[in-house]
Design a protein around this motif. Structure first.
Motif, PDB file in Angstrom:
ATOM      1  N   ASP A 161       7.834  12.422  17.093  1.00 20.44           N
ATOM      2  CA  ASP A 161       8.015  12.115  18.382  1.00 20.44           C
ATOM      3  C   ASP A 161       6.683  12.464  19.321  1.00 20.44           C
ATOM      4  O   ASP A 161       6.726  12.437  20.463  1.00 20.44           O
ATOM      5  CB  ASP A 161       9.094  12.642  19.141  1.00 20.44           C
ATOM      6  N   ILE A 162       5.473  12.986  18.666  1.00 21.70           N
ATOM      7  CA  ILE A 162       4.188  13.389  19.237  1.00 21.70           C
ATOM      8  C   ILE A 162       3.253  12.550  18.946  1.00 21.70           C
ATOM      9  O   ILE A 162       2.737  11.813  19.981  1.00 21.70           O
ATOM     10  CB  ILE A 162       3.931  14.699  18.740  1.00 21.70           C
ATOM     11  N   ASP A 163       2.717  12.609  17.688  1.00 22.55           N
ATOM     12  CA  ASP A 163       1.386  11.700  17.386  1.00 22.55           C
ATOM     13  C   ASP A 163       1.620  11.410  15.901  1.00 22.55           C
ATOM     14  O   ASP A 163       1.926  12.389  15.088  1.00 22.55           O
ATOM     15  CB  ASP A 163       0.519  12.681  17.394  1.00 22.55           C
ATOM     16  N   VAL A 164       1.741  10.021  15.839  1.00 21.22           N
ATOM     17  CA  VAL A 164       1.880   9.330  14.398  1.00 21.22           C
ATOM     18  C   VAL A 164       0.568   8.588  14.022  1.00 21.22           C
ATOM     19  O   VAL A 164       0.388   7.629  14.309  1.00 21.22           O
ATOM     20  CB  VAL A 164       3.052   8.372  14.666  1.00 21.22           C
ATOM     21  N   PRO A 165      -0.139   9.330  13.073  1.00 23.00           N
ATOM     22  CA  PRO A 165      -1.552   8.615  12.743  1.00 23.00           C
ATOM     23  C   PRO A 165      -1.206   7.640  11.628  1.00 23.00           C
ATOM     24  O   PRO A 165      -0.130   7.524  11.057  1.00 23.00           O
ATOM     25  CB  PRO A 165      -2.248   9.758  11.882  1.00 23.00           C
ATOM     26  N   ALA A 166      -1.993   6.799  11.362  1.00 27.51           N
ATOM     27  CA  ALA A 166      -2.138   5.762  10.207  1.00 27.51           C
ATOM     28  C   ALA A 166      -3.448   5.584   9.491  1.00 27.51           C
ATOM     29  O   ALA A 166      -4.403   6.795   9.737  1.00 27.51           O
ATOM     30  CB  ALA A 166      -1.836   4.445  10.844  1.00 27.51           C
ATOM     31  N   GLY A 167      -3.652   4.673   8.759  1.00 26.74           N
ATOM     32  CA  GLY A 167      -4.927   4.535   8.210  1.00 26.74           C
ATOM     33  C   GLY A 167      -6.078   3.577   8.723  1.00 26.74           C
ATOM     34  O   GLY A 167      -5.773   3.280  10.013  1.00 26.74           O
ATOM     35  N   ASP A 168      -6.967   3.731   8.409  1.00 24.03           N
ATOM     36  CA  ASP A 168      -8.261   2.838   9.114  1.00 24.03           C
ATOM     37  C   ASP A 168      -9.518   2.783   7.913  1.00 24.03           C
ATOM     38  O   ASP A 168      -8.948   3.069   6.651  1.00 24.03           O
ATOM     39  CB  ASP A 168      -8.695   3.383  10.395  1.00 24.03           C
ATOM     40  N   ILE A 169     -10.594   2.796   8.321  1.00 26.01           N
ATOM     41  CA  ILE A 169     -11.601   2.810   7.190  1.00 26.01           C
ATOM     42  C   ILE A 169     -11.646   4.169   6.467  1.00 26.01           C
ATOM     43  O   ILE A 169     -11.506   5.048   6.824  1.00 26.01           O
ATOM     44  CB  ILE A 169     -13.074   2.461   7.983  1.00 26.01           C
ATOM     45  N   GLY A 170     -11.655   3.680   5.129  1.00 25.78           N
ATOM     46  CA  GLY A 170     -11.535   4.924   4.066  1.00 25.78           C
ATOM     47  C   GLY A 170     -10.115   5.567   3.980  1.00 25.78           C
ATOM     48  O   GLY A 170     -10.022   6.425   3.037  1.00 25.78           O
ATOM     49  N   VAL A 171      -9.449   5.150   4.693  1.00 27.32           N
ATOM     50  CA  VAL A 171      -7.747   5.767   4.541  1.00 27.32           C
ATOM     51  C   VAL A 171      -6.872   4.365   4.177  1.00 27.32           C
ATOM     52  O   VAL A 171      -6.502   3.772   5.189  1.00 27.32           O
ATOM     53  CB  VAL A 171      -7.546   6.302   5.896  1.00 27.32           C
ATOM     54  N   GLY A 172      -6.571   4.248   3.081  1.00 25.16           N
ATOM     55  CA  GLY A 172      -5.694   3.194   2.623  1.00 25.16           C
ATOM     56  C   GLY A 172      -4.263   4.030   2.274  1.00 25.16           C
ATOM     57  O   GLY A 172      -3.970   4.878   2.477  1.00 25.16           O
ATOM     58  N   THR A 173      -3.496   2.992   1.325  1.00 25.42           N
ATOM     59  CA  THR A 173      -2.036   3.880   0.900  1.00 25.42           C
ATOM     60  C   THR A 173      -2.164   4.856   0.271  1.00 25.42           C
ATOM     61  O   THR A 173      -1.304   5.855   0.429  1.00 25.42           O
ATOM     62  CB  THR A 173      -1.281   2.482   0.341  1.00 25.42           C
ATOM     63  N   THR A 174      -3.329   5.085  -0.671  1.00 16.32           N
ATOM     64  CA  THR A 174      -3.353   6.164  -1.512  1.00 16.32           C
ATOM     65  C   THR A 174      -3.490   7.405  -0.746  1.00 16.32           C
ATOM     66  O   THR A 174      -2.801   8.347  -0.822  1.00 16.32           O
ATOM     67  CB  THR A 174      -4.771   5.973  -2.473  1.00 16.32           C
ATOM     68  N   GLU A 175      -4.561   7.280   0.065  1.00 20.54           N
ATOM     69  CA  GLU A 175      -4.940   8.572   0.997  1.00 20.54           C
ATOM     70  C   GLU A 175      -3.703   8.866   1.860  1.00 20.54           C
ATOM     71  O   GLU A 175      -3.431  10.217   2.061  1.00 20.54           O
ATOM     72  CB  GLU A 175      -6.102   8.218   2.028  1.00 20.54           C
ATOM     73  N   ILE A 176      -3.006   7.809   2.393  1.00 21.06           N
ATOM     74  CA  ILE A 176      -1.917   8.206   3.495  1.00 21.06           C
ATOM     75  C   ILE A 176      -0.589   8.669   2.512  1.00 21.06           C
ATOM     76  O   ILE A 176       0.049   9.884   2.803  1.00 21.06           O
ATOM     77  CB  ILE A 176      -1.305   6.821   3.954  1.00 21.06           C
ATOM     78  N   GLY A 177      -0.479   8.575   1.102  1.00 23.76           N
ATOM     79  CA  GLY A 177       0.413   8.907   0.260  1.00 23.76           C
ATOM     80  C   GLY A 177       0.105  10.614   0.227  1.00 23.76           C
ATOM     81  O   GLY A 177       0.823  11.683   0.225  1.00 23.76           O
ATOM     82  N   ILE A 178      -1.110  10.851  -0.146  1.00 19.71           N
ATOM     83  CA  ILE A 178      -1.549  12.350  -0.372  1.00 19.71           C
ATOM     84  C   ILE A 178      -1.506  13.174   0.902  1.00 19.71           C
ATOM     85  O   ILE A 178      -0.862  14.292   0.959  1.00 19.71           O
ATOM     86  CB  ILE A 178      -3.007  12.359  -0.781  1.00 19.71           C
ATOM     87  N   LEU A 179      -1.780  12.368   2.134  1.00 19.45           N
ATOM     88  CA  LEU A 179      -1.587  13.228   3.427  1.00 19.45           C
ATOM     89  C   LEU A 179      -0.338  13.516   3.661  1.00 19.45           C
ATOM     90  O   LEU A 179       0.157  14.601   4.041  1.00 19.45           O
ATOM     91  CB  LEU A 179      -2.434  12.286   4.568  1.00 19.45           C
ATOM     92  N   TYR A 180       0.770  12.374   3.468  1.00 15.45           N
ATOM     93  CA  TYR A 180       2.188  12.608   3.672  1.00 15.45           C
ATOM     94  C   TYR A 180       2.703  13.872   2.897  1.00 15.45           C
ATOM     95  O   TYR A 180       3.449  14.410   3.085  1.00 15.45           O
ATOM     96  CB  TYR A 180       2.717  11.173   3.369  1.00 15.45           C
ATOM     97  N   GLY A 181       2.273  13.887   1.542  1.00 16.46           N
ATOM     98  CA  GLY A 181       2.669  14.650   0.339  1.00 16.46           C
ATOM     99  C   GLY A 181       2.336  16.035   0.970  1.00 16.46           C
ATOM    100  O   GLY A 181       3.263  16.873   0.684  1.00 16.46           O
ATOM    101  N   GLN A 182       1.322  16.247   1.498  1.00 13.62           N
ATOM    102  CA  GLN A 182       1.039  17.585   2.177  1.00 13.62           C
ATOM    103  C   GLN A 182       1.754  18.096   3.406  1.00 13.62           C
ATOM    104  O   GLN A 182       2.184  19.120   3.400  1.00 13.62           O
ATOM    105  CB  GLN A 182      -0.608  17.565   2.483  1.00 13.62           C
ATOM    106  N   TYR A 183       1.882  16.856   4.069  1.00  8.50           N
ATOM    107  CA  TYR A 183       2.679  17.369   5.308  1.00  8.50           C
ATOM    108  C   TYR A 183       3.965  17.640   4.992  1.00  8.50           C
ATOM    109  O   TYR A 183       4.806  18.675   5.374  1.00  8.50           O
ATOM    110  CB  TYR A 183       2.738  16.086   6.094  1.00  8.50           C
ATOM    111  N   LEU A 184       4.662  17.031   3.875  1.00 10.16           N
ATOM    112  CA  LEU A 184       6.076  17.462   3.224  1.00 10.16           C
ATOM    113  C   LEU A 184       6.096  18.971   3.020  1.00 10.16           C
ATOM    114  O   LEU A 184       6.798  19.501   2.948  1.00 10.16           O
ATOM    115  CB  LEU A 184       6.339  16.380   2.023  1.00 10.16           C
ATOM    116  N   LYS A 185       4.944  19.071   1.897  1.00 12.00           N
ATOM    117  CA  LYS A 185       5.042  20.534   1.448  1.00 12.00           C
ATOM    118  C   LYS A 185       5.035  21.447   2.539  1.00 12.00           C
ATOM    119  O   LYS A 185       5.491  22.624   2.521  1.00 12.00           O
ATOM    120  CB  LYS A 185       3.547  20.738   0.726  1.00 12.00           C
ATOM    121  N   LEU A 186       4.010  21.344   3.730  1.00 13.15           N
ATOM    122  CA  LEU A 186       3.793  22.247   4.618  1.00 13.15           C
ATOM    123  C   LEU A 186       5.000  22.404   5.601  1.00 13.15           C
ATOM    124  O   LEU A 186       5.468  23.660   6.094  1.00 13.15           O
ATOM    125  CB  LEU A 186       2.615  21.827   5.603  1.00 13.15           C
ATOM    126  N   THR A 187       5.831  21.145   5.709  1.00 15.16           N
ATOM    127  CA  THR A 187       6.934  21.375   6.930  1.00 15.16           C
ATOM    128  C   THR A 187       8.229  21.177   6.158  1.00 15.16           C
ATOM    129  O   THR A 187       9.274  21.358   6.798  1.00 15.16           O
ATOM    130  CB  THR A 187       6.677  20.161   7.865  1.00 15.16           C
TER     131      THR A 187
END
Ligand code: NDP
Length: 455
Positions: A161-187
């Motif tokens: 409900d604050i800020d919801v990033p997505a992909g752009d150049i150099g950030v596709g589904t693979t990178e989003i998956g890893i970024l989200y995995g790390q978010y899950l680990k941390l929170t």
């Protein structure tokens, strides 16, 4: 003092040396003219006070990303998240990993995103982020370690409900998956904090295709409005990333003939138009080998086909076609390119990338009665499906491809309607850039004035 001159002074004083950001602000101010200010009940003076506030991002978070390369050496990259304006909804905009990424580029992209998101009709404000990390020459484990380190900093500042990033150049589904995995680990919180996720863990189907397909849907509407169609039209497309390849896909469905795709090393020209079979192989090649077009032809099983040629160190603008769709990066088509292209019968230009045309190139189109669809309208399909992904995450109900595509088509049709709502034809053509800026600005202005009135 005229609004544009006043804001130019402000930009030089407080946002010095940020060329891309100045260009983006000036581009909108060209269309918010005295008539428009009068329609909103603004004087030059009240407009100056409003814009002074509006062009200042709410905040820019700058952070350091430390990660270890495959040799065990610690590497440093710079990273940013520009949270520009959340009057219309949560901060929303992609993450870019590219060596050219800097504060000016991200500020221009975040500012543009406010207008784009307003056009979609979905509740989203404007943001953008990224890093000067170059994923191109990195191994998979290096990309993984970088993404994890990047999210270890970014997670403090984002939320569903604050800020919801997505992909752009150099950030596709693979990178989003890893970024989200790390978010899950941390929170430990499974929430819609990123869009562009794989459908197996909350992503929307059709997100990868959405921007490219959306460009063609909007183009189809605009051509229809001018009694034309895509059928049999020749098209030049630049880039060979996510946006470009799915624009090719939908253009072929609409019976158009796409003659080119490109990357930063050169252009592939298809004399007879790209076929679905060739496109499938281009997409597979991109996923497997991080796609260099010069290598693609070697791997293509009909390599002796002389109708396909590779042109190193060139862009597609040396060829002729009726429709031009730049889908690579900002400022990739300049005044000289525009003059060259306009020697043949160009009917329309639709921006798949963000701000791919320089302002002088846009001026050339304006002189020649070409339909021009600015990126903030033409490439809004991606963020629109990101908005739909948020709806699916919030309701815990995923939609199928057909449902997402129907929504995307409706949104692109309504963007088209929004773009022509407050404008008239000029010399037989709708000035879509002006229409997009005016529609979006009216909505943003109204929201800001109701939430935080300017005294
Ligand atoms: P990708 O990273 O998937 O692809 C970018 C393509 O552009 C690659 O083929 C790349 O070639 C080429 N390119 C990049 N820089 C240059 C350059 N300086 N000169 C020539 N070619 C270049 O990105 P996307 O397709 O996702 O994004 C493309 C554009 O669309 C960007 O402007 C982005 O902001 C915009 N956009 C993307 C959306 C999305 O949903 N993905 C949504 C809305 C806008 P190479 O591999 O050689 O670098």
């Amino acid at each position: 003092m005229k609004l544009k001159d006043y804001i130019s002074q402000n930009l030089s004083r407080y946002h010095s040396y940020q060329k891309e950001f100045h260009e983006a602000v000036n581009e909108t101010l060209e269309d918010i003219d005295t008539d428009e200010l009068n329609a909103l009940g603004l004087t030059q003076e009240t407009a100056q006070r409003f814009f002074e506030r509006f062009i200042e991002p709410d905040r820019i978070i700058r952070f350091k990303v430390e990660w270890d390369d495959d040799q065990g050496r610690t590497q440093i990259n710079r990273a940013w998240r520009v949270q520009f304006n959340n009057a219309l909804g949560v901060y929303k905009g992609g993450l870019r990993f590219h060596p050219t990424c800097d504060e000016s580029t991200l500020k221009f992209l975040a500012y543009d995103q406010i207008f784009k998101n307003a056009l979609t009709g979905l509740p989203m404000g404007g943001a953008k982020g990224g890093s000067d990390f170059d994923p191109k020459d990195k191994s998979r484990s290096e990309v993984k370690r970088f993404c994890q380190a990047f999210m270890s900093e970014l997670y403090k500042y984002i939320g569903s409900d604050i800020d919801v990033p997505a992909g752009d150049i150099g950030v596709g589904t693979t990178e989003i998956g890893i970024l989200y995995g790390q978010y899950l680990k941390l929170t430990n919180s499974f929430e819609g904090v990123l869009t562009g996720k794989h459908p197996h863990f909350g992503g929307s189907c059709g997100r990868a295709e959405a921007t490219g397909h959306g460009v063609i849907y909007l183009l189809r509407e605009a051509l229809k409005q001018h009694d034309q169609s895509l059928s049999e039209k020749t098209i030049l497309i630049s880039g060979s990333g996510n946006v470009a390849l799915y624009a090719v896909d939908k253009a072929i469905d609409c019976e158009a003939k796409v003659l080119t795709v490109s990357d930063s090393n050169g252009t592939l020209h298809f004399k007879n138009g790209i076929t679905k079979d060739q496109l499938k192989q281009l997409i597979e090649h991109k996923h497997k080998n991080k796609m260099r077009l010069k290598d693609w032809k070697k791997s293509y099983n009909r390599e002796s086909d002389s109708s396909i040629t590779y042109h190193p160190d060139t862009n597609p603008w040396q060829f002729n076609a009726e429709i031009i769709i730049p889908c690579a990066t900002q400022n990739e088509l300049d005044e000289e390119d525009a003059k060259k292209l306009l020697k043949s019968d160009v009917v329309a230009v639709a921006e798949g990338a963000n701000m791919p045309l320089t302002s002088k190139a846009i001026y050339q189109l304006h002189q020649r009665q070409v339909i021009y669809l600015p990126g903030k309208a033409a490439n809004a399909g991606g963020v629109a499906v990101s908005g739909l992904e948020r709806s699916q995450n919030a309701s815990y109900i995923p939609w199928d491809m057909k449902t997402v595509d129907e929504h995307l088509q409706e949104i692109m049709q309504s963007i088209h309607k929004n773009c022509i709502k407050y404008i008239e034809k000029e010399n037989g053509i709708y000035p879509y850039k002006k229409g997009a800026n005016i529609y979006a600005f009216r909505k943003i202005y109204s929201a800001i004035q109701q939430l935080w009135p300017t005294n």
